[in-house]
Design a protein around this motif. Structure first.
Motif, PDB file in Angstrom:
ATOM      1  N   ALA A  10      24.518  40.953  42.430  1.00  0.00           N
ATOM      2  CA  ALA A  10      25.308  42.109  42.876  1.00  0.00           C
ATOM      3  C   ALA A  10      24.400  43.276  43.233  1.00  0.00           C
ATOM      4  O   ALA A  10      24.643  43.994  44.211  1.00  0.00           O
ATOM      5  N   LYS A  11      23.323  43.448  42.456  1.00  0.00           N
ATOM      6  CA  LYS A  11      22.377  44.537  42.756  1.00  0.00           C
ATOM      7  C   LYS A  11      21.666  44.297  44.085  1.00  0.00           C
ATOM      8  O   LYS A  11      21.438  45.232  44.861  1.00  0.00           O
ATOM      9  N   TRP A  12      21.305  43.049  44.372  1.00  0.00           N
ATOM     10  CA  TRP A  12      20.671  42.751  45.656  1.00  0.00           C
ATOM     11  C   TRP A  12      21.626  43.022  46.813  1.00  0.00           C
ATOM     12  O   TRP A  12      21.230  43.575  47.851  1.00  0.00           O
ATOM     13  N   LEU A  13      22.897  42.650  46.629  1.00  0.00           N
ATOM     14  CA  LEU A  13      23.890  42.901  47.679  1.00  0.00           C
ATOM     15  C   LEU A  13      24.069  44.400  47.914  1.00  0.00           C
ATOM     16  O   LEU A  13      24.120  44.868  49.061  1.00  0.00           O
ATOM     17  N   LEU A  14      24.139  45.161  46.833  1.00  0.00           N
ATOM     18  CA  LEU A  14      24.308  46.618  46.965  1.00  0.00           C
ATOM     19  C   LEU A  14      23.063  47.272  47.543  1.00  0.00           C
ATOM     20  O   LEU A  14      23.156  48.271  48.270  1.00  0.00           O
ATOM     21  N   THR A  15      21.890  46.714  47.239  1.00  0.00           N
ATOM     22  CA  THR A  15      20.651  47.224  47.836  1.00  0.00           C
ATOM     23  C   THR A  15      20.691  47.058  49.352  1.00  0.00           C
ATOM     24  O   THR A  15      20.313  47.970  50.107  1.00  0.00           O
ATOM     25  N   CYS A  16      21.163  45.893  49.807  1.00  0.00           N
ATOM     26  CA  CYS A  16      21.323  45.676  51.257  1.00  0.00           C
ATOM     27  C   CYS A  16      22.347  46.640  51.837  1.00  0.00           C
ATOM     28  O   CYS A  16      22.174  47.140  52.953  1.00  0.00           O
ATOM     29  N   GLY A  17      23.401  46.919  51.061  1.00  0.00           N
ATOM     30  CA  GLY A  17      24.419  47.874  51.514  1.00  0.00           C
ATOM     31  C   GLY A  17      23.849  49.262  51.708  1.00  0.00           C
ATOM     32  O   GLY A  17      24.169  49.962  52.673  1.00  0.00           O
ATOM     33  N   MET A  18      22.960  49.685  50.795  1.00  0.00           N
ATOM     34  CA  MET A  18      22.311  51.005  50.930  1.00  0.00           C
ATOM     35  C   MET A  18      21.464  51.075  52.191  1.00  0.00           C
ATOM     36  O   MET A  18      21.480  52.076  52.908  1.00  0.00           O
ATOM     37  N   LEU A  19      20.706  50.003  52.457  1.00  0.00           N
ATOM     38  CA  LEU A  19      19.853  49.978  53.651  1.00  0.00           C
ATOM     39  C   LEU A  19      20.696  50.012  54.920  1.00  0.00           C
ATOM     40  O   LEU A  19      20.412  50.778  55.851  1.00  0.00           O
ATOM     41  N   LEU A  20      21.751  49.202  54.953  1.00  0.00           N
ATOM     42  CA  LEU A  20      22.626  49.165  56.127  1.00  0.00           C
ATOM     43  C   LEU A  20      23.254  50.529  56.389  1.00  0.00           C
ATOM     44  O   LEU A  20      23.282  51.014  57.522  1.00  0.00           O
ATOM     45  N   GLY A  21      23.760  51.156  55.331  1.00  0.00           N
ATOM     46  CA  GLY A  21      24.421  52.444  55.493  1.00  0.00           C
ATOM     47  C   GLY A  21      23.483  53.537  55.946  1.00  0.00           C
ATOM     48  O   GLY A  21      23.804  54.342  56.817  1.00  0.00           O
ATOM     49  N   ARG A  22      22.278  53.576  55.384  1.00  0.00           N
ATOM     50  CA  ARG A  22      21.322  54.629  55.727  1.00  0.00           C
ATOM     51  C   ARG A  22      20.803  54.488  57.145  1.00  0.00           C
ATOM     52  O   ARG A  22      20.568  55.490  57.831  1.00  0.00           O
ATOM     53  N   LEU A  23      20.653  53.239  57.624  1.00  0.00           N
ATOM     54  CA  LEU A  23      20.115  53.010  58.964  1.00  0.00           C
ATOM     55  C   LEU A  23      21.222  52.823  59.999  1.00  0.00           C
ATOM     56  O   LEU A  23      20.981  52.251  61.064  1.00  0.00           O
ATOM     57  N   GLU A  24      22.416  53.305  59.676  1.00  0.00           N
ATOM     58  CA  GLU A  24      23.546  53.287  60.613  1.00  0.00           C
ATOM     59  C   GLU A  24      23.945  51.870  61.040  1.00  0.00           C
ATOM     60  O   GLU A  24      24.438  51.662  62.145  1.00  0.00           O
ATOM     61  N   ILE A  25      23.745  50.894  60.206  1.00  0.00           N
ATOM     62  CA  ILE A  25      24.257  49.515  60.298  1.00  0.00           C
ATOM     63  C   ILE A  25      23.772  48.754  61.519  1.00  0.00           C
ATOM     64  O   ILE A  25      23.136  47.697  61.402  1.00  0.00           O
ATOM     65  N   LEU A  26      24.059  49.261  62.720  1.00  0.00           N
ATOM     66  CA  LEU A  26      23.725  48.525  63.945  1.00  0.00           C
ATOM     67  C   LEU A  26      22.224  48.351  64.111  1.00  0.00           C
ATOM     68  O   LEU A  26      21.768  47.362  64.701  1.00  0.00           O
ATOM     69  N   THR A  27      21.439  49.297  63.588  1.00  0.00           N
ATOM     70  CA  THR A  27      19.979  49.194  63.664  1.00  0.00           C
ATOM     71  C   THR A  27      19.476  47.941  62.959  1.00  0.00           C
ATOM     72  O   THR A  27      18.507  47.322  63.390  1.00  0.00           O
ATOM     73  N   VAL A  28      20.150  47.569  61.867  1.00  0.00           N
ATOM     74  CA  VAL A  28      19.762  46.379  61.107  1.00  0.00           C
ATOM     75  C   VAL A  28      20.379  45.126  61.705  1.00  0.00           C
ATOM     76  O   VAL A  28      19.713  44.096  61.847  1.00  0.00           O
ATOM     77  N   LEU A  29      21.655  45.198  62.064  1.00  0.00           N
ATOM     78  CA  LEU A  29      22.357  44.015  62.561  1.00  0.00           C
ATOM     79  C   LEU A  29      21.739  43.459  63.845  1.00  0.00           C
ATOM     80  O   LEU A  29      21.767  42.249  64.076  1.00  0.00           O
ATOM     81  N   VAL A  30      21.177  44.338  64.674  1.00  0.00           N
ATOM     82  CA  VAL A  30      20.608  43.866  65.944  1.00  0.00           C
ATOM     83  C   VAL A  30      19.426  42.930  65.699  1.00  0.00           C
ATOM     84  O   VAL A  30      19.146  42.044  66.523  1.00  0.00           O
ATOM     85  N   LEU A  31      18.753  43.081  64.558  1.00  0.00           N
ATOM     86  CA  LEU A  31      17.618  42.203  64.247  1.00  0.00           C
ATOM     87  C   LEU A  31      18.062  40.788  63.907  1.00  0.00           C
ATOM     88  O   LEU A  31      17.249  39.864  63.908  1.00  0.00           O
ATOM     89  N   LEU A  32      19.351  40.617  63.608  1.00  0.00           N
ATOM     90  CA  LEU A  32      19.865  39.285  63.263  1.00  0.00           C
ATOM     91  C   LEU A  32      20.241  38.469  64.489  1.00  0.00           C
ATOM     92  O   LEU A  32      20.571  37.285  64.367  1.00  0.00           O
ATOM     93  N   MET A  33      20.176  39.090  65.652  1.00  0.00           N
ATOM     94  CA  MET A  33      20.529  38.384  66.887  1.00  0.00           C
ATOM     95  C   MET A  33      19.340  37.569  67.401  1.00  0.00           C
ATOM     96  O   MET A  33      18.228  38.098  67.533  1.00  0.00           O
ATOM     97  N   PRO A  34      19.547  36.277  67.695  1.00  0.00           N
ATOM     98  CA  PRO A  34      18.438  35.451  68.224  1.00  0.00           C
ATOM     99  C   PRO A  34      17.835  36.012  69.507  1.00  0.00           C
ATOM    100  O   PRO A  34      16.633  35.911  69.746  1.00  0.00           O
ATOM    101  N   THR A  35      18.693  36.663  70.336  1.00  0.00           N
ATOM    102  CA  THR A  35      18.179  37.181  71.616  1.00  0.00           C
ATOM    103  C   THR A  35      17.185  38.312  71.405  1.00  0.00           C
ATOM    104  O   THR A  35      16.372  38.580  72.292  1.00  0.00           O
ATOM    105  N   PHE A  36      17.237  38.990  70.256  1.00  0.00           N
ATOM    106  CA  PHE A  36      16.299  40.072  69.997  1.00  0.00           C
ATOM    107  C   PHE A  36      14.873  39.552  69.929  1.00  0.00           C
ATOM    108  O   PHE A  36      13.923  40.238  70.325  1.00  0.00           O
ATOM    109  N   TRP A  37      14.702  38.321  69.440  1.00  0.00           N
ATOM    110  CA  TRP A  37      13.363  37.763  69.228  1.00  0.00           C
ATOM    111  C   TRP A  37      12.855  36.981  70.423  1.00  0.00           C
ATOM    112  O   TRP A  37      11.737  36.481  70.404  1.00  0.00           O
TER     113      TRP A  37
END
Length: 484
Positions: free
Chosen positions: A455-482
């Motif tokens: 649960a702490k790891w999940l919430l840690t990811c939540g803090m990172l997503l929220g602080r970086l405005e979510i889309l900044t992180v999610l775009v790195l998960l797209m295969p086309t980005f790489w």
């Protein structure tokens, strides 16, 4: 992504790690002042490891002919916050013997200015660790201001381009060069921090507590030197100083630059600032009057309690004056809603930000008018900027994913064995950057220590997503980005 691009990203991250290593001198000096030298080695080793890692990243040098493209900035932004968080966790592991999950959770909460904690017994804790937590808030706060003003508009994140003109297009009205604007923002940040220290000290805090709470308040973080948070001090002056500093940290820092350049009314003329202050004042008066009626407190006392707690929630700071979850169902639900609002764009505050609610209202009003007058051409403007489809689409996209991330995170937390109130409020508090959740476990009177590691790891990811405005992180998960 080309090797030269990775080299320049590593070079910049190396500078960040060296800065972090140098910052550890502050807790070392604090330990010497308080004569707690037995913990000095932990910070020395943490600083040395961070310094060596930073120098290793700088060793290959900066590629001369390589320039970062906007898409490369996604990688730089996410990697820098993650790396700094990892190395900032070293003092927690070496001094408090915390597990990896706890140490990363605490450092991520510090650097993202969330304020959620797994630590207790703060009143008797090492002054080195206390100042380190507050310093992480302070460094993360100035880092987010820089990101919100310089990077997010360029990356077209969540409608932040509405404020790009404040730092670039109209920069000649503020300062002649962008790096001078940055210097003035840093000066404003330092100046408010120093004034906060003096104000807290004059209000009744010790110098050490004043330094910690000033750094925490201006960064809208919420770490305190006491388990009772700001409620450890009974002086009303301390509470009002905290309120003022939280508000100052939640205002756009680019407008402070305008004020420093002579445009003294820039802050009050801004539509976002007007909306933010109106929501704060309205909440203070309405909830303060209600709290006065249901308790034996004098109206001014009730308003003071409400002002500290509601300002802390709206600005996503995390300070608490008593356990507001005991105020009843109405107040609890209202506090939960207020946690989504956040401060202004270009400030240290988290949340959805005031401007997105204002833009949503403008769109709703325009659509209703269009229904009444189908052939009318309705002008949609915000803060003297035209709301084109690109900006509206990015705001709607961000708001949708903000909600979805909280919902999915809360669902995942229930699979870890958490009750639904803890799961939902914990997800919302970490993604919004509020810090404390609701309920007896993670509420303002508790902490996150008892949660399972997953649960702490999940919430840690939540803090990172929220602080970086979510889309900044999610775009790195797209295969086309790489792909090239």
């Amino acid at each position: 992504m080309a090797w030269a691009t990775f080299r320049i990203i590593a070079f910049i991250n190396g500078i960040f790690l060296i800065t972090l290593a140098i910052s550890m001198v502050v807790p070392m000096f604090t330990l010497l002042v308080f004569e707690r030298t037995q913990e000095l080695n932990a910070f020395l080793w943490s600083s040395l490891i961070s310094l060596l890692a930073g120098l290793a990243m700088l060793a290959q040098g900066r590629p001369e002919a390589t320039q970062l493209r906007p898409r490369d900035m996604y990688m730089l932004t996410v990697s820098s916050w993650v790396l700094v968080c990892i190395f900032a966790a070293l003092p927690f592991m070496l001094t408090q013997h915390m597990s990896l999950a706890d140490a990363i959770f605490e450092s991520m909460s510090g650097i993202t200015a969330t304020g959620a904690t797994v630590l207790s017994g703060l009143d008797s804790m090492s002054p080195g660790i206390l100042i380190w937590r507050s310093l992480l808030h302070w460094l993360g706060g100035i880092g987010f201001i820089a990101m919100a003003v310089a990077i997010l508009p360029m990356l077209r994140i969540g409608g932040m381009r509405l404020f790009q003109t404040e730092s670039s297009d109209r920069s000649e009205k503020v300062m002649p060069r962008s790096h001078m604007v940055a210097k003035f923002m840093v000066a404003a940040y330092l100046g408010i921090s120093l004034l906060g220290v003096l104000a807290f000290w004059a209000a009744g805090m010790s110098v050490f507590d004043a330094i910690n709470h000033s750094m925490s308040a201006i960064a809208t973080g919420g770490f305190s030197t006491s388990d009772r948070s700001i409620g450890n001090w009974s002086q009303p002056a301390v509470h009002w100083v905290a309120v003022v500093l939280m508000i100052l940290g939640s205002l756009p820092f680019v407008l402070y630059v305008s004020a420093l350049r002579g445009n003294y009314w820039a802050l009050l003329r801004d539509q976002q600032v007007q909306g933010f202050l109106s929501i704060l004042l309205g909440t203070w008066l309405a909830l303060g009057t209600w709290y006065c009626l249901v308790t034996d407190l004098h109206w001014l006392e009730a308003v003071r309690h409400v002002a500290v707690n509601t300002t802390s929630i709206i600005t996503t700071t995390g300070f608490a004056l008593g356990d507001y979850t005991l105020w009843g169902g109405f107040a609890g639900m209202l506090f939960f809603y207020l946690g989504f609002i956040g401060g202004c764009s270009g400030s240290t505050a988290g949340g959805l930000k005031i401007f997105r609610f204002q833009v949503a209202y403008i769109l709703l009003k325009a659509n209703l008018l269009q229904l009444v007058h189908p052939r009318a051409v309705i002008k949609q403007q915000y803060n003297q900027h035209r709301l084109d489809e690109d900006i509206v689409r990015s705001i709607l996209t961000f708001s949708f994913f903000f909600t979805i991330i909280i919902a999915l995170l809360a669902l995942a937390l229930t699979l870890c064995g958490l009750d639904w109130i803890t799961a939902l409020s914990g997800a919302a508090a970490t993604v919004s950057g509020v810090g404390p959740g609701m309920g007896p476990i993670i509420g303002p009177a508790g902490n996150f220590a008892s949660l399972p590691d997953i649960a702490k790891w999940l919430l840690t990811c939540g803090m990172l997503l929220g602080r970086l405005e979510i889309l900044t992180v999610l775009v790195l998960l797209m295969p086309t980005f790489w792909r090239h």
